[in-house]
Design a protein around this motif. Structure first.
Motif, PDB file in Angstrom:
ATOM      1  N   THR A   1       0.709  -1.227  -0.097  1.00 44.45           N
ATOM      2  CA  THR A   1      -0.028  -0.091  -0.091  1.00 44.45           C
ATOM      3  C   THR A   1       0.897   1.413  -0.065  1.00 44.45           C
ATOM      4  OG1 THR A   1       0.006  -0.130   2.376  1.00 44.45           O
ATOM      5  CG2 THR A   1      -1.924  -0.860   1.012  1.00 44.45           C
TER       6      THR A   1
ATOM      7  N   PRO B   1      -5.722   3.998  -7.190  1.00 45.21           N
ATOM      8  CA  PRO B   1      -7.313   4.575  -6.724  1.00 45.21           C
ATOM      9  C   PRO B   1      -7.790   3.519  -5.799  1.00 45.21           C
ATOM     10  CG  PRO B   1      -7.548   4.083  -8.982  1.00 45.21           C
ATOM     11  CD  PRO B   1      -5.955   3.619  -8.704  1.00 45.21           C
ATOM     12  N   LYS B   2      -8.883   4.104  -5.089  1.00 41.97           N
ATOM     13  CA  LYS B   2      -9.458   3.179  -4.093  1.00 41.97           C
ATOM     14  C   LYS B   2     -10.081   1.856  -4.675  1.00 41.97           C
ATOM     15  CE  LYS B   2      -9.305   5.352  -0.039  1.00 41.97           C
ATOM     16  NZ  LYS B   2      -8.137   6.245  -0.423  1.00 41.97           N
TER      17      LYS B   2
ATOM     18  N   TRP C   1      -8.758  -1.843  -5.434  1.00 36.22           N
ATOM     19  CA  TRP C   1      -8.420  -2.830  -4.497  1.00 36.22           C
ATOM     20  C   TRP C   1      -9.610  -4.009  -4.344  1.00 36.22           C
ATOM     21  CZ3 TRP C   1      -3.593  -3.399  -2.640  1.00 36.22           C
ATOM     22  CH2 TRP C   1      -2.760  -2.091  -2.725  1.00 36.22           C
TER      23      TRP C   1
END
Lengths: 318, 174
Positions: free
Chosen positions: B21, B89-90, B93
């Motif tokens: 991350t 970007p979120k 994931w």
């Protein structure tokens, strides 16, 4: 529970003694260098100047503990601790006498190699986190030097392991009852000593800090006790290399008449003095010379030593 | 043993999570070093001190130093940091997270059914005997591969060869 306390007390005592020794070594080195360079060296504080390190320590504690605003703060603070921690950890497997060692690890030799490999992070991270081009140059030199010299440091010791049949440092000393390994493993001894000097970046190999070309290399931006930690780490490294050489090649604590601990201390002190003499006697090589010594001379020598030892062991001579 | 095993395992997992991350390459690598140290401790606790020592010596000690060396040479600055942030970007994931979650559930199911893992002490001599006994062929193949890489690197880095090439192109241009 009493056992745990006994072990903790032993660890505490060993660490204290080692740190005091490292500080004393700074004084001893300056006095010896003075002797060999025909001057006095520090002789004002206490008898023979022996308290010079204490005075330096007090001074260094009162210095401003400054972190440059452009540095990577967490890594910058963490870097000097790494070298001290890894060196102290590596000294934990050193058997000072048949009974006095913190751990009797069956992969002790590999543990020592692993810790000295991890110590490389200290200089590399210090150089990188300082965000200064001279520091970065020092850090990169250190990384290249460590990677190159790590390779044959391990290889040069495999002859000893072959003869002793163990990675356990205590068993290696016991295997040298009749003959110290410096005789059958003379090549290994030479290569290991050079590699050890390079790993602890002592003077003939102190290119990561080479003050005449890159200011002070990786610790340019360090001051106060953080700088002091690098210093202590370096001297612990000298102690470690000397102690490990004594164990692997000079019969460890073995010797006639005197008690084992005295023999160990005498041999180690002699070797430390030799390392200091090297600093007084040898000039610093250029970086490309350092690299070619490593890969073109030391690595083939280590391999040759390994091959000969292997052949002799296979023929059943040992 | 489990007193030490679970904290070490937790540290390994957390550090690995931080590795994937972090957008800052050096920070990610430092977490990777921590993860490898934790894994080495796990090996040691499970009775494989030789594997533990090699994990620290080779992976944490040598390979990671090499990685950090390369990243320092590249000297990535703020622009790369922003670029990397843009790559993560979120939403990205979700897919991998679901797949990995499925695997985790299966793993937990298998582990809860199976017998507990007992530490099994393996001395260094046994590892060596295994490597140069039944696994000799694999060791030799790996060494051949390394030799090929070494020869290749040497060939690429030979300075006079490159100079000769350049001379040729200069000649051809004439």
């Amino acid at each position: 529970m009493a056992d745990v306390f006994r072990v903790l007390a032993q660890i505490g005592t060993t660490i204290t003694v080692l740190l005091v020794l490292a500080a004393l070594l700074i004084w001893a080195e300056r006095r010896l260098l003075g002797l060999w360079q025909d001057r006095l060296g520090p002789n004002r504080v206490g008898p023979f100047g022996i308290l010079q390190s204490v005075a330096d320590m007090i001074k260094i504690f009162f210095k401003e503990d400054w972190v440059p605003p452009f540095a990577e703060k967490p890594v910058f603070i963490f870097a000097p601790c790494v070298v001290v921690i890894t060196m102290l950890m590596a000294l934990a497997v050193v058997p000072f006498t048949p009974t006095l060692a913190i751990v009797d690890l069956n992969v002790g030799l590999l543990f020592f190699l692993a810790m000295s490999a991890l110590a490389a992070y200290s200089t590399i991270l210090a150089g990188w986190s300082s965000n200064n081009k001279y520091s970065l140059l020092g850090g990169m030199r250190s990384a290249a030097q460590m990677i190159s010299y790590d390779v044959f440091m391990g290889l040069s010791l495999m002859g000893v392991v072959m003869l002793a049949g163990s990675f356990n440092l205590r068993e290696i000393v016991l295997a040298q009852q009749g003959l110290w390994y410096i005789v059958p493993q003379f090549l290994g001894f030479l290569v290991f000593l050079v590699a050890g000097l390079a790993e602890s970046h002592r003077l003939p190999f102190d290119l990561p800090e080479a003050e005449h070309e890159i200011i002070a290399g990786f610790h340019t931006e360090y001051s106060g006790m953080k700088f002091g930690l690098f210093f202590v780490g370096e001297y612990l490294g000298v102690l470690l290399i000397a102690a490990i050489t004594v164990i692997l090649f000079l019969g460890g604590w073995q010797g006639p008449w005197l008690p084992p601990f005295v023999w160990f201390v005498l041999k180690t002190a002699l070797l430390v003095a030799f390392i200091i003499l090297l600093r007084a006697a040898l000039p610093r090589p250029r970086f490309d010379q350092l690299m070619s010594i490593g890969w073109k001379l030391m690595l083939p020598l280590a391999l040759l030593n390994l091959m000969i030892t292997g052949a002799v062991a296979l023929a059943g001579g040992l | 043993m489990s007193l030490l095993f679970y904290p070490a395992a937790a540290i390994a997992l957390f550090a690995t999570l931080m590795v994937i991350t972090r957008v800052h390459a050096v920070h990610a690598l430092l977490y990777l070093v921590v993860a490898q140290l934790a894994v080495a401790l796990l090996f040691f606790l499970l009775g494989a001190p030789f594997a533990a020592a090699l994990e620290v010596l080779v992976y944490a000690g040598a390979v990671m130093v090499m990685f950090i060396f390369v990243i320092m040479m590249l000297n990535l600055g703020r622009p790369t940091l922003l670029q990397e942030r843009g790559w993560l970007p979120k939403g990205i994931w979700i897919g991998p997270g679901l797949l990995a979650g499925g695997l985790l559930a299966e793993l937990l199911l298998v582990l809860s059914a199976g017998p507990a893992l007992e530490p099994h002490w393996v001395p260094p001599q046994r590892v060596g005997a295994a490597l140069f006994g039944p696994y000799l062929l694999a060791v030799e193949l790996a060494s051949l591969l390394l030799l090929a890489a070494l020869v290749g690197a040497y060939h690429l880095a030979r300075p006079y060869l490159r100079r000769a090439d350049q001379d040729d192109t200069v000649e051809a241009e004439r």
